[in-house]
Design a protein around this motif. Sequence first.
Motif, short mmCIF file in Angstrom:
data_model
loop_
_atom_site.label_atom_id
_atom_site.label_comp_id
_atom_site.label_asym_id
_atom_site.label_seq_id
_atom_site.Cartn_x
_atom_site.Cartn_y
_atom_site.Cartn_z
N ARG A 1 8.29 2.12 -0.83
CA ARG A 1 9.52 2.48 -0.12
C ARG A 1 10.71 2.15 -0.99
O ARG A 1 11.14 1.02 -1.06
N VAL B 1 0.77 15.15 -7.10
CA VAL B 1 1.10 15.27 -5.68
C VAL B 1 0.14 14.46 -4.80
O VAL B 1 0.56 13.83 -3.83
N VAL B 2 -1.15 14.41 -5.17
CA VAL B 2 -2.10 13.68 -4.33
C VAL B 2 -1.77 12.19 -4.30
O VAL B 2 -1.77 11.56 -3.25
N VAL C 1 1.15 11.57 -2.12
CA VAL C 1 0.83 11.60 -0.70
C VAL C 1 0.19 10.28 -0.27
O VAL C 1 0.57 9.69 0.73
N VAL C 2 -0.76 9.79 -1.06
CA VAL C 2 -1.50 8.60 -0.65
C VAL C 2 -0.59 7.37 -0.62
O VAL C 2 -0.69 6.53 0.26
N SER D 1 0.82 -1.20 0.00
CA SER D 1 0.00 0.00 0.00
C SER D 1 0.85 1.25 0.00
O SER D 1 0.35 2.35 -0.14
N MET D 2 2.15 1.10 0.21
CA MET D 2 3.02 2.28 0.12
C MET D 2 4.33 1.90 -0.55
O MET D 2 4.70 0.73 -0.60
N VAL E 1 2.72 7.50 -0.38
CA VAL E 1 3.98 7.85 0.26
C VAL E 1 5.13 7.71 -0.74
O VAL E 1 6.16 7.12 -0.47
N PRO F 1 8.07 9.23 -2.84
CA PRO F 1 8.92 10.42 -2.73
C PRO F 1 9.20 11.07 -4.09
O PRO F 1 10.25 10.86 -4.67
#
Lengths: 330, 304, 520
Positions: A182, A270-271, A274-275, A179-180, A277, A279
Motif C-alpha cells: 500500500r 500484471v500477475v 494483482v497478487v 502480503s500486500m 495489489v 498499483p
Amino acid sequence: MNGGLKTVGNGGQMSDVWRMIGRRLLFGCLTLFVISVVIFGATELLPGDLARQLLGQSATPETLAALREQLGLNAPAPLRYWNWLTAALHGDFGVSMANKRPIADLVSARLGNTLFLALYAAALAVPLALILGVLAALWRNSWFDRAANSLALTSISFPEFFVAYILVLWLAQSGLFPSMVRITPGTTFGARLYMSFLPALTLTLVVTAHMMRMTRAAIINLLASPYIEMARLKGMSPLRVILRHAVPNALAPIINVVALNLAYLITGVVVVEVVFVYPGLGQLMVDAVTNRDIAVVQAVALIFASAYVLLNLIADVLSTVTNPRLMHQR
Amino acid sequence: MKVLLVVIAAVAFALALGWVFRAAAWRLAPKRHTLVFRDMPLTAAFGMAVILIYVVVALFAPVLAPFAEREVVGGQYLPWAAPYLLGTDNLGRDMLTRLIYGARNTVGIAFATTALAFVVGSILGIWAAVLGGWADQALSRFVDALMAIPALIFSLLLLTIFGTSITTLILVIAAVDATRVYRLARSVAQGIVVMDYIEAARLRGEGMWRLIRREILPNAMAPLVAEFGLRFCFVFLAISALSFLGLGIKPPTADWGSMVRENATLITFGDVTPLLPAGAIALLTVAVNFVVDWQLHRASGLKE
Amino acid sequence: MTKLILPHAVTRRGLLKGAAAVGAAGLLLPGSMGSARAEPKKGGVFRVGIGHGSTTDGYDPAVWDNLYAQTFAAARHNQLIEVGADGNLVPEIAESWESSDAKTWVFKIRQGVSFHSGKTVTIDDVIASINHHLGEKSTSAAKPYLEPIADMKADGQNLVVTLKAPNADFPYIMSDYHLPIMPATDGKIDPTSSDGCGPYIVESYEPGVQATLNRNANYWKTDRAHFDQVVVLVILDSAARLNALMTGEVDAIDQVEPSTIPMLESRGVANIVSVSGNAHYCFPMDARAAPFSDNNVRLALKYAFDRQELVDKILNGHGSVSNDNPIGPASRYFFKDMEPKGYDPDKAKSFLKKAGMDNLEVTLVAADAAFAGAVDAAVLISEKAAAAGITITVDRAPNDAYWDNVWLKKPFCASYWGGRAVEDQMFSVAYTKGAAWNESYWDNARFEELLVAARSELDEAKRREMYYEMQKIVSFEGSTIIPMYNNYVMGLSKKLATPEKVASDWNLDGFRCVERWWFT
C-alpha cells in the motif's frame, strides 16, 4: 568484466555506433507508430466497445446508443485514430474515456511504481544471475552447478502467482513482510523497499534462471576455443580465464537476455501486481483493455513499447561495442 | 527436519533412477552409442529416465489411469487413500487420473508449440543475420514491434479474436515465442557471420540455405538448445496464465497449467494439492534441462 | 463455526404507509460475536478489501456496476430510502412516504441534513439527483427502473411522483443504489464530484486501488458510522484477499472462495459471515431455438441437474438448492412448498421420450465471468446429465466480453442474478416478453397477465396467490434452469462486530458495512 569495452578505440568506430543509435531511434519511432496502429486495430477487432463494457449487464439498446454518442464512438475508426494521433503528437494523450481523468495523471504515478519495482527486482536478479552463471560455468557439472540449476529451473517452472503464494505463505503469514503493498504519497523510500520486497523477490525468482542459464551456456560455449585453451596453458587460474577471456566474448547473448528480462520486468508483471495489489501499469492496461478504453490502452502500450525499444537499443549497442568483429563489419 | 529427509530421499531416489537408466541404456544401446551412454553423467541419465517415463505415461494414459479423464468419482478433496491414491480435486475427480491425462495433453501441446516456435524463429533469425541490410532491418523492426507488446496482452488479443481451440492456442503461443527465439538466433548468428570461415564459405559461393544449415546452425546451436529447454517450460506457464484469463485449454480436458490455477488458493493454507501438477511441470523442466546441459557440454568439446 | 438460519417470511404490514417489509434472511453470528453483543463502540480505521473495482471506475452514479463502487458510494452518500438489514424499508433522506392509490407517491424530505460541503439538502437536490438518470440523453443503468415515472414535482418540501400505472412496490425502486442524493446547481448534479450527505467524507481516491474517507462529524444519523476512518481497497485476487485478512492487513473481505472456507474457519483467525439472500446462479436456454423450444426438452434438462451436488461442490454448502425459481427464500412471497425437482435421470429420459427423442446433444457455454465456478459447474452438470442420455458439451468462453458475446447470444449459457428486493422487479427485468434482459427469450401469456395484475393488487392474500402461481409457471414452464441460490460469504476480522442481523439484499451488509459495523 568490461575487458571488451576497452577494444573500442578510435573515433571512426564510435561514429559508426552513433550512426547506428540515430538510425535505431528513428526506427524506434516507426515501431511506436506501427504499434499504435496494431493496438488500435486489435482493440477495434475485439468484440464489444467501451459503451457496452461501461453499461455491462445493465445495457439496453437506448442507453447504449446514447452513451456511444456521448463518447464519440460513432465516428468511423480511422477518423478516431487520426484524432488520437494528432493530439498525441502534440503531447496531449487526452482523458480516460471511462472516468474522464487525464491520462497523464492516471499513468504518471503508476509508471513510477512500475519502474521502481522493475529496478528493485533487476537490482536483485541481475547480479545474482551473473554471479551464479559464472560460478556454474566455472564449476560446471559439479554439485553446485546441478543444485543451482535445479533450484533455478524449479522456481521458473512454477507460475508467477504460485511462487507469490508460496512466498506469502512462508514470509508474510509469519508477519515478516506485508502480503500486500500500500503505497501512499507519504511512504518513505525505506518503507517502500520493505513493502515491495515480496513482489520484487517473486520477480527475481522468475527471471533469474533464464539469465543465469544463458550466462552459463554462453561462457561454456567459448571454453573450448583455442584462445581460451592458450590462456589456460599459460597457467591462468580458471576464474581469471573466464572473467578475462570468456565473459567479454560471451557478452552479446548475455546482454540480450538481460535486456529481454528487464523489458519483461516493466511490461509483463500484471500477475504479480494483482497478487500483491501493487498499483502498476499492468493492471491499468488490463483494465483498459477489458473496458476497451482505447486512449488508455494506447498510452500504456506506447510506454511499454518505448521501454522495450530503448532497452533493446541499449542491448544492441552494447553487444556491438563489446564485439570487436562486429565493429569492423565490412 | 522432515523436509530435509524428504529432500535427501528424493535426491537419492533420483540418483538411483539415473544410475539404473544409465546402466540399462549402456547395455541396450547399439554398439556405436555405448560409449556415449556410459560416460553420461547421472543427472543426464536421470533427466532421460524422467522424460522416458513422461512419454510412456503420455502414450499409455488410458491404460495407466485408474478412472476416465473426466469422471466424477466422489467428494471434493478426498484424502490420499485407496482407491484414490492422490485424493480427488475440486470437483471430486481422481487426481492421479487427471495428472496422467495431463501428461498427455500438456506435454504434447508444449512440445508442438516449442518446436514450431524454434523452427520458425531460428530460421528467420539466422536468415536475417546472414542477409543483413534492409531485409534484416525490416524483419527485425517488425519483430521488435510485436515483442514490444506484452506477451500476455498480445495472446489475449489474438485468442479473443481467433477463438480458443487447441490449434489456435498452439499457433498463438508459438507465434509469441517465435519472436523471442528470432531475436536470440539473430544476435547469435550476427556474431558468427563476421567470422572468417563464414566469409570463406561465402567466397566459395555456398548458397544461403547451405550456409545456414552447414556453417551457422551448428555454431549457433548451443545457446539455442539452452533456450529450448527454458522456452519449453514457459509454454506451461503461458497456458497457466491464459487459463487465469479463461483462455487456456478448455475443460474438461486435463492439463497441468490449468490444474495449478484451479487449486492455487489452497497453497495459502499450506495444502499440497496444487503442488502436484506444479511439481510435475517442475520435474519435467529440470529433466529436460539436465539433458540439454549434457548435450551442451558434449557440443562444447570440453573434455573434463 | 457458521450457523445458518433459513430465511423466513415476515408478514407484510403497512405497505402503503411508512415502511414496508420484505421477508428477511437472518443469520446467527459466530459464537464469540453473538454472545456478548455490547453497544457499538466508536473509533478505529476500518479497512475492507473488495474483489471488484477497476481503474476505470468513477464518481458518476449512472455507471456504478460493481461492489467496490457500491460500497464506496454507501460510505459517502445517502439515498431517499434505505433497505434495512431485515429487509424493511428504512427512511433515510425521505422521512416518510405515502400513497392512497399506489399511483401518486408523496415523499417527505428530511430537514436539516447537510452535504459535506455544508450546503443543506433541499428538494431541488433530490429532484436533480433522480433526473440525472432520466431523459433521452441518459445512459444510466437505473433508467429502465425509473421508466414508470410519468411526472415528478416539488410540493413544498415534499416530492410528488406520479406513475404511469399503479405500483405498490414503487418505494423499493427509490432504494436502488444508483440513486444517491447529490448537491445540485441549476437543477443538475455534478457527476464528477464526491460530495454527498453520507457518513464519511472522501479524503483521497485512486480508482482501482483505494479510497480513504474520514468520518463526517455532522452526519445526521447519530447511532451509525462508528469508525474514524474507512479505507476501501481493491483486492482482485481471491488468495490475496484471504492473505490480507489473515495477516491483519484488512479487517473484512468479500467473496471468500467457497473451497477455502473450511480451512479459513479452522485457522480461527477470522469469522465467516454467510448470508442467504435472493442471489442465484442460472442457465438460461433460448426458448425460441430448437431443441429448447419444446418444454419437454427443458424439463428433461431440469431433471438431469444434480442440484445438491452443485450446492455442495460449487458453493461448498454456502447456498441452497433452487427449484428453477428466481424468487429467493428471502422474498416475501417465496413459494416454499412448490413440488421439488430432484436429480432423476429416468424422469429426464421420459420427458425426452415425450419430446420424441432418445438422446439429446446440446452445448453449454460458460465462463467464470458469469459466476465463480461456472465452468466447474458446467463440467459437473455435463457428467451427471450423461446418465439421462443427454450429452452436454461444455464450451468455455473467454471471461473478456462474456456478456457481449455469449449472454443473450448463445442458446444455452451460464448467468447470474444478484436478486431483487421485490418479486415484481425480478420478474419484469428478466422474464417478461421483450424485456431487454429476458435472457431466455421466454414468453408466457398467463404469466404476463398475472404480473400486471399483481402489481396493483392491494389485497395481501390475493397478491400472494398470484405470485405463487407465477413462480410455478416459471419453474415448470420457464426456460431458465436455476439450480442454486448462492450465499454472500464474507470474512471478518475477530475484532470486528456486526449487528445481530446482516442484510441479505446485497453483499457486505447491503454495502452498508462501513456505517453499520464497528470494532469491539
